[in-house]
Design a protein around this motif. Structure first.
Motif, PDB file in Angstrom:
ATOM      1  N   SER A  49     -22.988 -47.335  46.618  1.00  0.00           N
ATOM      2  CA  SER A  49     -22.158 -47.370  45.758  1.00  0.00           C
ATOM      3  C   SER A  49     -23.017 -46.386  44.257  1.00  0.00           C
ATOM      4  N   ILE A  50     -24.342 -47.031  44.731  1.00  0.00           N
ATOM      5  CA  ILE A  50     -25.384 -45.933  43.635  1.00  0.00           C
ATOM      6  C   ILE A  50     -25.629 -44.487  44.065  1.00  0.00           C
ATOM      7  N   LEU A  51     -25.146 -43.904  45.682  1.00  0.00           N
ATOM      8  CA  LEU A  51     -25.388 -42.649  46.004  1.00  0.00           C
ATOM      9  C   LEU A  51     -24.115 -42.187  45.974  1.00  0.00           C
ATOM     10  N   SER A  52     -22.579 -43.022  45.978  1.00  0.00           N
ATOM     11  CA  SER A  52     -21.831 -42.492  46.514  1.00  0.00           C
ATOM     12  C   SER A  52     -21.370 -42.338  44.853  1.00  0.00           C
ATOM     13  N   ARG A  53     -21.977 -42.287  44.184  1.00  0.00           N
ATOM     14  CA  ARG A  53     -21.616 -42.386  42.256  1.00  0.00           C
ATOM     15  C   ARG A  53     -20.237 -42.748  41.853  1.00  0.00           C
ATOM     16  N   THR A  54     -20.460 -44.289  42.278  1.00  0.00           N
ATOM     17  CA  THR A  54     -19.239 -45.713  42.512  1.00  0.00           C
ATOM     18  C   THR A  54     -19.830 -46.811  41.813  1.00  0.00           C
ATOM     19  N   GLN A  55     -20.679 -45.817  40.932  1.00  0.00           N
ATOM     20  CA  GLN A  55     -21.522 -48.012  40.491  1.00  0.00           C
ATOM     21  C   GLN A  55     -20.472 -49.092  39.818  1.00  0.00           C
ATOM     22  N   VAL A  56     -19.668 -48.424  39.351  1.00  0.00           N
ATOM     23  CA  VAL A  56     -18.540 -50.014  38.449  1.00  0.00           C
ATOM     24  C   VAL A  56     -17.433 -49.954  39.499  1.00  0.00           C
ATOM     25  N   LEU A  57     -16.796 -48.431  40.143  1.00  0.00           N
ATOM     26  CA  LEU A  57     -15.923 -48.855  41.158  1.00  0.00           C
ATOM     27  C   LEU A  57     -15.872 -49.460  42.571  1.00  0.00           C
ATOM     28  N   ALA A  58     -17.522 -50.038  42.201  1.00  0.00           N
ATOM     29  CA  ALA A  58     -17.709 -51.483  42.977  1.00  0.00           C
ATOM     30  C   ALA A  58     -17.460 -52.557  42.591  1.00  0.00           C
ATOM     31  N   ALA A  59     -17.735 -52.540  41.476  1.00  0.00           N
ATOM     32  CA  ALA A  59     -16.761 -54.238  41.584  1.00  0.00           C
ATOM     33  C   ALA A  59     -15.811 -54.364  41.416  1.00  0.00           C
ATOM     34  N   ILE A  60     -14.693 -53.155  41.352  1.00  0.00           N
ATOM     35  CA  ILE A  60     -13.738 -53.548  41.943  1.00  0.00           C
ATOM     36  C   ILE A  60     -13.356 -53.875  43.240  1.00  0.00           C
ATOM     37  N   ILE A  61     -13.754 -52.860  43.965  1.00  0.00           N
ATOM     38  CA  ILE A  61     -13.355 -52.670  45.551  1.00  0.00           C
ATOM     39  C   ILE A  61     -14.193 -54.215  46.183  1.00  0.00           C
ATOM     40  N   GLY A  62     -15.298 -54.232  45.266  1.00  0.00           N
ATOM     41  CA  GLY A  62     -16.033 -55.775  45.651  1.00  0.00           C
ATOM     42  C   GLY A  62     -15.272 -57.294  44.520  1.00  0.00           C
ATOM     43  N   GLY A  63     -14.814 -56.806  44.484  1.00  0.00           N
ATOM     44  CA  GLY A  63     -14.495 -58.562  43.401  1.00  0.00           C
ATOM     45  C   GLY A  63     -14.375 -59.099  44.523  1.00  0.00           C
TER      46      GLY A  63
ATOM     47  N   PHE B  41     -16.064 -60.876  45.835  1.00  0.00           N
ATOM     48  CA  PHE B  41     -17.848 -60.771  45.890  1.00  0.00           C
ATOM     49  C   PHE B  41     -18.440 -61.334  44.033  1.00  0.00           C
ATOM     50  N   VAL B  42     -17.222 -60.541  42.906  1.00  0.00           N
ATOM     51  CA  VAL B  42     -17.009 -61.035  41.843  1.00  0.00           C
ATOM     52  C   VAL B  42     -17.075 -61.876  41.168  1.00  0.00           C
TER      53      VAL B  42
ATOM     54  N   VAL C 154     -16.635 -64.710  42.891  1.00  0.00           N
ATOM     55  CA  VAL C 154     -17.732 -65.644  43.657  1.00  0.00           C
ATOM     56  C   VAL C 154     -18.386 -66.579  42.171  1.00  0.00           C
ATOM     57  N   VAL C 155     -19.799 -65.072  41.874  1.00  0.00           N
ATOM     58  CA  VAL C 155     -21.018 -65.127  41.127  1.00  0.00           C
ATOM     59  C   VAL C 155     -20.406 -65.220  40.145  1.00  0.00           C
ATOM     60  N   LEU C 156     -18.665 -64.569  39.448  1.00  0.00           N
ATOM     61  CA  LEU C 156     -18.999 -65.564  38.622  1.00  0.00           C
ATOM     62  C   LEU C 156     -18.442 -67.328  38.147  1.00  0.00           C
ATOM     63  N   SER C 157     -18.222 -67.777  39.521  1.00  0.00           N
ATOM     64  CA  SER C 157     -17.549 -68.905  39.378  1.00  0.00           C
ATOM     65  C   SER C 157     -19.189 -69.488  38.946  1.00  0.00           C
ATOM     66  N   ASP C 158     -20.344 -69.485  39.445  1.00  0.00           N
ATOM     67  CA  ASP C 158     -21.339 -70.027  39.473  1.00  0.00           C
ATOM     68  C   ASP C 158     -21.895 -69.684  38.148  1.00  0.00           C
ATOM     69  N   VAL C 159     -21.687 -68.404  37.319  1.00  0.00           N
ATOM     70  CA  VAL C 159     -22.297 -68.078  35.750  1.00  0.00           C
ATOM     71  C   VAL C 159     -21.458 -69.057  35.273  1.00  0.00           C
ATOM     72  N   ILE C 160     -20.150 -69.716  35.361  1.00  0.00           N
ATOM     73  CA  ILE C 160     -19.180 -70.173  34.454  1.00  0.00           C
ATOM     74  C   ILE C 160     -19.814 -71.879  35.357  1.00  0.00           C
ATOM     75  N   GLN C 161     -20.141 -72.098  35.880  1.00  0.00           N
ATOM     76  CA  GLN C 161     -20.534 -73.368  36.070  1.00  0.00           C
ATOM     77  C   GLN C 161     -21.390 -73.746  35.228  1.00  0.00           C
ATOM     78  N   ILE C 162     -22.582 -73.066  35.627  1.00  0.00           N
ATOM     79  CA  ILE C 162     -24.414 -73.256  34.734  1.00  0.00           C
ATOM     80  C   ILE C 162     -24.028 -73.309  33.546  1.00  0.00           C
ATOM     81  N   GLY C 163     -23.145 -71.962  32.673  1.00  0.00           N
ATOM     82  CA  GLY C 163     -23.223 -71.602  31.738  1.00  0.00           C
ATOM     83  C   GLY C 163     -22.722 -73.144  31.228  1.00  0.00           C
ATOM     84  N   TRP C 164     -21.355 -73.432  31.607  1.00  0.00           N
ATOM     85  CA  TRP C 164     -20.590 -74.298  30.537  1.00  0.00           C
ATOM     86  C   TRP C 164     -21.330 -75.744  30.572  1.00  0.00           C
ATOM     87  N   PHE C 165     -21.805 -76.074  31.953  1.00  0.00           N
ATOM     88  CA  PHE C 165     -22.979 -77.119  31.591  1.00  0.00           C
ATOM     89  C   PHE C 165     -23.810 -77.229  30.799  1.00  0.00           C
ATOM     90  N   LYS C 166     -24.288 -76.404  30.670  1.00  0.00           N
ATOM     91  CA  LYS C 166     -25.650 -76.084  29.990  1.00  0.00           C
ATOM     92  C   LYS C 166     -25.028 -75.656  28.512  1.00  0.00           C
TER      93      LYS C 166
END
Length: 360
Positions: A277-291, A293-294, A296-308
């Motif tokens: 993503s860095i070397l192909s100059r698609t850093q933000v686009l990668a968040a869509i292509i690898g959505g 993965f995103v 899954v991470v958001l579910s973890d962040v939401i779970q931890i944040g909401w529980f706290k």
């Protein structure tokens, strides 16, 4: 294009044939997965399944890429070497993590401090080197500009080269840590992370090949119909090698898994995705292509944040795939549906990539 096909085909065959041999070696040495006690009870049956399968993915990728260059006579580019360095370096960190888990029979490997330190050292070396090695058009593998589908006008070097280097190292390491941990979190069900990675890296083969066909090879400033990526074809060869390795490994990693990729594989694949993503100059686009993965991470962040904040949970268990497991979904059903969602994200990302070129 010949190199892309050879790279993908060779790495796939190697991963397909080498994985069962590696499984026998791991079984002989009793290097099996340790299952966390607070996870879904259905996972207890997987205790002892050989892990560290990422070794095969990394080896098949390197040999597939090297074989393609050897057969076609291509000279290895700085961009390809940097992505492979990042992938292998993070794979070594993951290997140490896996080995400690196995040798000490516990679900925790490297301490958070040492794991972050290892990722940081590899990431910093990659980041600094990515701004070196200018070609005949004075283009380096990476740039200090934040990229979406191509470099944007947001330049981290707006206050000088030194500040730009420091900010780029920070930004690149954020991406590297985010993607490596995202793949790591997704690797919780048989074949899930491998299948999603296969789809995502397959998309990057298309993106890099397209960039090569529309490359600003002899132009100092990119226009709306060409890309400033330094070595797009070589990045396509690397992406094809990783895709092929995931194809071959998935044969043995699909449910019921005969082997797990472990942190060796998940950190390596996450690092490779960040590097591409860095070397192909698609850093933000990668968040869509690898959505996927995103998500899954958001579910973890939401779970931890909401529980706290409230002391309550949004999901029955995080990451997201464990929530559906505890809701009664079968493992194979979850994996296949997540693959479908990953495919939709990839289709959307590639569609956005192509639409930008058309409208440009």
């Amino acid at each position: 294009m010949k190199a892309v096909l050879i790279s993908g085909g060779l790495s796939m065959v190697l991963a397909l044939l080498a994985t069962p041999l590696f499984i026998r070696l791991l079984v002989r040495k009793q290097y099996g997965q340790f299952i966390r006690q607070d996870g879904p009870t259905a996972h207890f049956t997987k205790r002892g399944t050989p892990t560290m399968g990422g070794v095969v993915i990394i080896a098949a990728t390197l040999i597939g890429w090297g074989g393609a260059n050897l057969f076609t006579g291509n000279v290895p580019s700085a961009s390809a070497l940097l992505v492979l360095f990042l992938m292998t370096g993070l794979g070594v960190v993951g290997f140490l993590d896996d080995y400690i888990k196995i040798s000490r029979q516990r679900s925790l490997g490297l301490s958070a401090r040492w794991k972050i330190l290892g990722q940081g050292v590899v990431g910093i070396v990659f980041s600094v080197l990515a701004l070196q090695f200018p070609n005949e058009n004075f283009r380096t593998p990476a740039s200090t500009q934040i990229s979406f589908i191509r470099d944007t006008e947001l330049d981290l070097a707006w206050k000088g080269a030194t500040v730009g280097l420091i900010l780029f190292v920070v930004w690149a390491n954020f991406l590297i840590t985010a993607w490596s941990n995202a793949v790591n979190l997704t690797d919780g069900l048989d074949g899930l992370a491998t299948g999603v990675s296969l789809i995502v890296f397959g998309a990057y083969v298309l993106v890099a090949v397209w960039q090569n066909n529309q490359s600003c090879q002899n132009i100092l400033t990119a226009g709306p119909r060409c890309y400033e990526t330094r070595d797009p074809l070589e990045l396509a060869v690397v992406a094809a090698a990783i895709t092929g390795a995931c194809f071959g490994f998935l044969w043995w990693n699909a449910s019921p898994a005969k082997i797990f990729m472990g942190d060796t594989g998940s950190l390596a694949l996450g690092g490779a995705l960040a590097g591409l993503s860095i070397l192909s100059r698609t850093q933000v686009l990668a968040a869509i292509i690898g959505g996927m993965f995103v998500l899954v991470v958001l579910s973890d962040v939401i779970q931890i944040g909401w529980f706290k904040m409230t002391g309550k949970r949004v999901f029955k268990m995080a990451p997201l795939h464990h929530h559906f497991e505890l809701s009664g979904w079968g493992e194979v059903t979850i994996v296949i549906r997540f693959w479908i969602i990953a495919g939709l994200f990839v289709a959307g990302g590639v569609g956005v990539f192509y639409a930008e070129w058309v409208t440009g």
